[in-house]
Design an enzyme around this catalytic site. Structure first.
Site, short mmCIF file in Angstrom:
data_model
loop_
_atom_site.label_atom_id
_atom_site.label_comp_id
_atom_site.label_asym_id
_atom_site.label_seq_id
_atom_site.Cartn_x
_atom_site.Cartn_y
_atom_site.Cartn_z
N SER A 174 -82.17 17.59 84.03
CA SER A 174 -83.12 16.82 82.91
C SER A 174 -83.74 15.52 83.58
O SER A 174 -84.22 15.58 84.48
CB SER A 174 -82.02 16.51 81.99
OG SER A 174 -82.84 15.98 81.01
N ASP B 188 -83.97 27.24 77.70
CA ASP B 188 -84.02 25.71 77.65
C ASP B 188 -85.36 25.56 77.14
O ASP B 188 -86.35 26.00 77.94
CB ASP B 188 -84.05 25.26 79.18
CG ASP B 188 -84.25 23.68 79.11
OD1 ASP B 188 -84.41 23.01 78.22
OD2 ASP B 188 -83.91 23.06 80.19
N HIS C 77 -80.69 23.63 76.99
CA HIS C 77 -80.76 22.79 78.05
C HIS C 77 -79.84 22.28 78.73
O HIS C 77 -79.51 22.05 79.95
CB HIS C 77 -81.74 21.56 77.47
CG HIS C 77 -82.11 20.59 78.38
ND1 HIS C 77 -82.75 20.65 79.59
CD2 HIS C 77 -81.53 19.27 78.45
CE1 HIS C 77 -82.85 19.47 80.47
NE2 HIS C 77 -82.11 18.54 79.51
#
Length: 395
Positions: free
Chosen positions: A168, A334, A367
């Protein structure tokens, strides 16, 4: 001159505020002779970086892996968090015999600039005023975070990193490291990330920031000096963001339309559904460990990230001539950083002539899959690092 300090004794799970200035981890301090020059042109004259290390640095200092944390993460990647008392956020990945094997590698993880766990951030005390910085701290960008990490790595006497890894926002830092310091990064492992923040992601962040700033206890960002806290706004921001970390399939599998501690709907606005109760818990627990102004700063840093824009609008230019080996990882469910974002990185790396492998992992966990027990991810990371180390003739 940077000066290392030994870790302070553990201070317990209720010390979130004190962690901003006196973290329960190692600290590197940089005085006025080594200011952090920010992308905006502003400066942080006295910088503090809080970090943790795991494993041992080998004799030629060639086995260091820098792990970059995500939005609300911290330096406690594989050790108990002093605020929450919970295990480190990537203990499934980092440790003896684990995919990032600390019997083999020396792992460094630092809290980002703008964070609230001991690296200089808006909750830190401004040495010029003796009060928390609040919004007096200049805005921070991903390149600023990486520049500060490079100062730490320099101070630790490490010339080149064996690998930089992260998911991320941590993956954004990985890409920035590889672009900015190609001769210092032997391997790069960006997971569930992209080369820029999309307009949809910026929109979600803006909802969170507005929730915080609309809370009357935010006090124009000076809530710490006025001994208040925008808890409601920060909790709402966390709830909205948390939805983006999961997938619709995963939510349905876990919660569906199940009711919370009742057999029938209550015809009111209490948490009738389990998903409502879950989100409220996420919001309330978050405000116990995270600073609201830090949330503003780190989300803004992600919004501003656009690697191609810094290289003439062509992403491949960021990696021209690189000798870094890349492994790019994405997850099928995601929707915060969909696979198409990772593929754009892979295409740019191919265009730049870089050595790159790409793995898309099938999962319905969204995610946050990079933080969870994902055997394919573990096998990918272990295989990439082991192959790279064996290729370099490392023990």
């Amino acid at each position: 001159m940077a000066t290392p300090r030994q870790p302070a004794p553990p201070s317990g799970a209720s010390q979130a505020r004190s962690e901003a200035d006196t973290p329960s981890s190692r600290i590197m301090r940089f005085g006025e002779a080594q200011p952090l020059i920010l992308e905006s042109g502003s400066r942080i004259e006295q910088l503090q970086i809080a970090y943790q290390t795991y494993g041992s640095l080998n004799a030629d200092r060639s086995n260091a892996i820098l792990v970059c944390h995500a939005l609300t993460g911290d330096q406690h990647v594989a050790s108990e968090n002093p605020v929450t008392g919970k295990p480190g956020w990537w203990e499934t990945m980092v440790g003896p015999g684990k995919p990032i094997d600390t019997d083999r590698f020396f792992v460094v993880c630092s809290n980002v600039v703008g964070g609230c766990m001991g690296t200089t951030g808006p909750a830190s005390t401004n040495p010029a005023t003796g009060q928390p910085y609040g919004l007096d701290l200049p805005l921070i960008t991903i390149p600023d975070m990486v520049r500060a990490q490079a100062m730490l790595i320099d101070a630790l006497g490490i010339e080149r990193l064996f690998c930089v890894a992260g998911g991320s926002m941590g993956g954004m830092q990985v890409l920035q490291w590889a672009a900015r310091y190609p001769d210092r990064v032997r391997n790069a492992l960006p997971i569930a990330a992209g080369p820029r923040h999309s307009s949809q992601n910026i929109a979600f962040h803006e909802v969170g920031r507005q929730a915080i700033m609309a809370d009357p206890d935010w006090r124009g960002g000076h809530y710490l000096a006025e001994e208040t806290s925008p808890r409601k706004g920060l909790a709402v921001a966390r709830m909205a963001a948390h939805i983006t970390y999961m997938s619709d399939e995963g939510l349905h599998r876990k919660f569906g339309r199940k009711l919370q501690d009742r057999d029938h709907i209550a015809f009111g606005f209490d948490a009738d559904f389990q998903i409502e109760s879950y989100l409220r818990h996420q919001g309330l627990s978050f405000v116990e460990r995270f600073d609201a102004n830090s949330y503003l700063y780190v989300t803004r840093a992600m919004d501003y990230f656009d690697l191609a824009a810094d290289y003439g609008g062509r992403l491949a230019n960021a990696f021209l001539g690189t000798k870094t080996r890349f492994c790019v990882v994405s997850f099928t469910s995601d929707w915060l950083f969909p696979t198409i974002e990772s593929k754009s990185v892979v295409r740019a790396l191919n265009a730049a002539g870089a050595e790159v492998s790409f793995v898309e992992i099938e999962t319905d966990r969204g995610h946050d899959a990079f933080l969870l027990d994902e055997p394919v991810l573990f096998a990918t990371v272990r295989g990439f690092l082991s192959t790279a180390a064996n290729g370099d003739g490392s023990p």
